[in-house]
Design a protein around this motif. Sequence first.
Motif, PDB file in Angstrom:
ATOM      1  N   THR A 156     137.050 -22.207  76.207  1.00 45.25           N
ATOM      2  CA  THR A 156     136.838 -22.907  77.477  1.00 45.25           C
ATOM      3  C   THR A 156     135.739 -23.939  77.285  1.00 45.25           C
ATOM      4  O   THR A 156     134.691 -23.629  76.709  1.00 45.25           O
ATOM      5  CB  THR A 156     136.414 -21.921  78.581  1.00 45.25           C
ATOM      6  OG1 THR A 156     137.413 -20.911  78.672  1.00 45.25           O
ATOM      7  CG2 THR A 156     136.253 -22.625  79.915  1.00 45.25           C
ATOM      8  N   PRO A 157     135.912 -25.158  77.731  1.00 47.61           N
ATOM      9  CA  PRO A 157     134.868 -26.183  77.595  1.00 47.61           C
ATOM     10  C   PRO A 157     133.548 -25.710  78.201  1.00 47.61           C
ATOM     11  O   PRO A 157     133.531 -24.977  79.200  1.00 47.61           O
ATOM     12  CB  PRO A 157     135.453 -27.387  78.333  1.00 47.61           C
ATOM     13  CG  PRO A 157     136.928 -27.166  78.279  1.00 47.61           C
ATOM     14  CD  PRO A 157     137.136 -25.687  78.330  1.00 47.61           C
ATOM     15  N   ARG A 158     132.411 -26.164  77.620  1.00 47.45           N
ATOM     16  CA  ARG A 158     131.097 -25.654  78.017  1.00 47.45           C
ATOM     17  C   ARG A 158     130.729 -26.026  79.452  1.00 47.45           C
ATOM     18  O   ARG A 158     130.267 -25.177  80.223  1.00 47.45           O
ATOM     19  CB  ARG A 158     130.044 -26.215  77.057  1.00 47.45           C
ATOM     20  CG  ARG A 158     128.631 -25.734  77.350  1.00 47.45           C
ATOM     21  CD  ARG A 158     127.667 -26.240  76.322  1.00 47.45           C
ATOM     22  NE  ARG A 158     128.067 -25.746  74.989  1.00 47.45           N
ATOM     23  CZ  ARG A 158     127.426 -26.098  73.881  1.00 47.45           C
ATOM     24  NH1 ARG A 158     126.409 -26.943  73.925  1.00 47.45           N
ATOM     25  NH2 ARG A 158     127.822 -25.606  72.697  1.00 47.45           N
ATOM     26  N   VAL A 159     130.898 -27.266  79.856  1.00 50.40           N
ATOM     27  CA  VAL A 159     130.486 -27.699  81.198  1.00 50.40           C
ATOM     28  C   VAL A 159     131.261 -26.983  82.284  1.00 50.40           C
ATOM     29  O   VAL A 159     130.672 -26.440  83.241  1.00 50.40           O
ATOM     30  CB  VAL A 159     130.608 -29.233  81.331  1.00 50.40           C
ATOM     31  CG1 VAL A 159     130.309 -29.671  82.767  1.00 50.40           C
ATOM     32  CG2 VAL A 159     129.657 -29.919  80.359  1.00 50.40           C
ATOM     33  N   PRO A 160     132.610 -26.930  82.240  1.00 53.22           N
ATOM     34  CA  PRO A 160     133.323 -26.172  83.281  1.00 53.22           C
ATOM     35  C   PRO A 160     132.930 -24.713  83.311  1.00 53.22           C
ATOM     36  O   PRO A 160     132.877 -24.098  84.390  1.00 53.22           O
ATOM     37  CB  PRO A 160     134.789 -26.368  82.895  1.00 53.22           C
ATOM     38  CG  PRO A 160     134.806 -27.641  82.117  1.00 53.22           C
ATOM     39  CD  PRO A 160     133.524 -27.646  81.350  1.00 53.22           C
ATOM     40  N   ALA A 161     132.616 -24.123  82.163  1.00 54.52           N
ATOM     41  CA  ALA A 161     132.215 -22.717  82.145  1.00 54.52           C
ATOM     42  C   ALA A 161     130.881 -22.525  82.858  1.00 54.52           C
ATOM     43  O   ALA A 161     130.696 -21.567  83.610  1.00 54.52           O
ATOM     44  CB  ALA A 161     132.111 -22.233  80.697  1.00 54.52           C
ATOM     45  N   GLU A 171     129.639 -24.448  85.245  1.00 59.11           N
ATOM     46  CA  GLU A 171     129.861 -24.655  86.676  1.00 59.11           C
ATOM     47  C   GLU A 171     130.517 -23.431  87.301  1.00 59.11           C
ATOM     48  O   GLU A 171     130.195 -23.035  88.429  1.00 59.11           O
ATOM     49  CB  GLU A 171     130.720 -25.900  86.897  1.00 59.11           C
ATOM     50  CG  GLU A 171     130.055 -27.203  86.506  1.00 59.11           C
ATOM     51  CD  GLU A 171     128.817 -27.460  87.334  1.00 59.11           C
ATOM     52  OE1 GLU A 171     128.789 -27.022  88.516  1.00 59.11           O
ATOM     53  OE2 GLU A 171     127.873 -28.087  86.825  1.00 59.11           O
ATOM     54  N   ALA A 172     131.427 -22.834  86.578  1.00 58.80           N
ATOM     55  CA  ALA A 172     132.105 -21.647  87.116  1.00 58.80           C
ATOM     56  C   ALA A 172     131.121 -20.494  87.264  1.00 58.80           C
ATOM     57  O   ALA A 172     131.138 -19.758  88.257  1.00 58.80           O
ATOM     58  CB  ALA A 172     133.263 -21.256  86.192  1.00 58.80           C
ATOM     59  N   ALA A 173     130.231 -20.327  86.283  1.00 60.18           N
ATOM     60  CA  ALA A 173     129.238 -19.255  86.370  1.00 60.18           C
ATOM     61  C   ALA A 173     128.253 -19.505  87.500  1.00 60.18           C
ATOM     62  O   ALA A 173     127.883 -18.583  88.237  1.00 60.18           O
ATOM     63  CB  ALA A 173     128.488 -19.154  85.031  1.00 60.18           C
ATOM     64  N   LEU A 222     127.603 -17.064  90.726  1.00 58.31           N
ATOM     65  CA  LEU A 222     126.296 -16.475  91.020  1.00 58.31           C
ATOM     66  C   LEU A 222     125.709 -16.948  92.342  1.00 58.31           C
ATOM     67  O   LEU A 222     124.752 -16.363  92.835  1.00 58.31           O
ATOM     68  CB  LEU A 222     125.315 -16.799  89.884  1.00 58.31           C
ATOM     69  CG  LEU A 222     125.638 -16.149  88.538  1.00 58.31           C
ATOM     70  CD1 LEU A 222     124.655 -16.624  87.471  1.00 58.31           C
ATOM     71  CD2 LEU A 222     125.604 -14.626  88.641  1.00 58.31           C
ATOM     72  N   SER A 223     126.263 -18.007  92.903  1.00 57.69           N
ATOM     73  CA  SER A 223     125.757 -18.498  94.179  1.00 57.69           C
ATOM     74  C   SER A 223     126.285 -17.708  95.364  1.00 57.69           C
ATOM     75  O   SER A 223     125.857 -17.932  96.498  1.00 57.69           O
ATOM     76  CB  SER A 223     126.118 -19.975  94.352  1.00 57.69           C
ATOM     77  OG  SER A 223     127.540 -20.134  94.444  1.00 57.69           O
ATOM     78  N   LYS A 224     127.174 -16.788  95.122  1.00 62.46           N
ATOM     79  CA  LYS A 224     127.735 -15.995  96.219  1.00 62.46           C
ATOM     80  C   LYS A 224     126.653 -15.094  96.815  1.00 62.46           C
ATOM     81  O   LYS A 224     125.805 -14.559  96.101  1.00 62.46           O
ATOM     82  CB  LYS A 224     128.903 -15.173  95.720  1.00 62.46           C
ATOM     83  CG  LYS A 224     130.098 -16.016  95.280  1.00 62.46           C
ATOM     84  CD  LYS A 224     131.237 -15.154  94.805  1.00 62.46           C
ATOM     85  CE  LYS A 224     132.438 -16.017  94.375  1.00 62.46           C
ATOM     86  NZ  LYS A 224     133.550 -15.193  93.894  1.00 62.46           N
TER      87      LYS A 224
END
Length: 230
Positions: free
Chosen positions: A25-30, A32-34, A38-40
Motif C-alpha cells: 500500500t502506498p505510504r501517504v494513503p496508509a 491518511e487512513a491511520a 485514530l481520529s474516531k
Amino acid sequence: MSGAGGTTAAARLLIHASRDVPVDTPRVPAREAARHELSKPMYHENDPNLLQRGLDRLWGWLGDLFATASNAAPGGPLGLIVLVAVILGLAAALWWRLGTPQRTTRPPEALFDDSPRSAAEHRTAAEAHAVAERWNEAVQERMRAIVRSLEERALLDPRPGRTADEAAAEAGRSLPAHEIPLRGAARDFDDVTYGGRTADRHTYLAMQALDLDIENAKPRLTTAARGAAE
C-alpha cells in the motif's frame, strides 16, 4: 504443440506467483487512513481535557527549568534550594525594613476644604476623633486648628490653597521658637494624609500640646510692625 503448451504453463506459473506476492500500500494513503481511524471518538474517550493538558505542559516546563537551574547552581539541587531560600530571606528583610510601598507621586493638596471652619470648630472635631481613637483624622483636624488659629490672630494671611508645609514655614517667621515643632507637625500631617502612614495617640497629643503652646505664644514683631507700634 509443445511450444504452445510451454507458453501456457509459463503463464500459469506467472499468475500463481503474482497471487503469492503481497500487495504494497502506498505510504501517504496508509498514513491518511491511520490518521482517519485514530481520529474516531472511541479512541479519545479517556484523553485529558484542555486544562489538564495545559497543566501537564506547565509542570513539565517548570521541571525542565528546575533541572536546568540545578545543573547550573553550585551544589546541584541542594545548592539551588539554598540560593532560593537566601533570595526569599533578603526579600522578606527588605519588606520588613521598608514596609509596604506607598505611592509618593500625589502632589500636596490644600490644607482646608471648601467649607471654612473656625479654629474652635476644628479643635472640637479633633477631640471627637481622638475620643473615637481615629488618630489620623484627629491629627489632621488639629493641624487645621493650628493654622486657622494663626490666621485668626493675623499671624498668617488667609490664603486658599495653602499647604501644611507652607503654613509652617510662614508661621515660623513670626514664631521662631516654634518653627521646628511646626515643621514637624506639618510633616506628620502630610504623612497621614498623603504618605499612607498611621498616626497614634502620641502623635496626636504632641500636636495638641503644640496647639495650646502656640495659642499662648507671643509673636516676634517684624520691622514694619514694630515701627507701626512705636
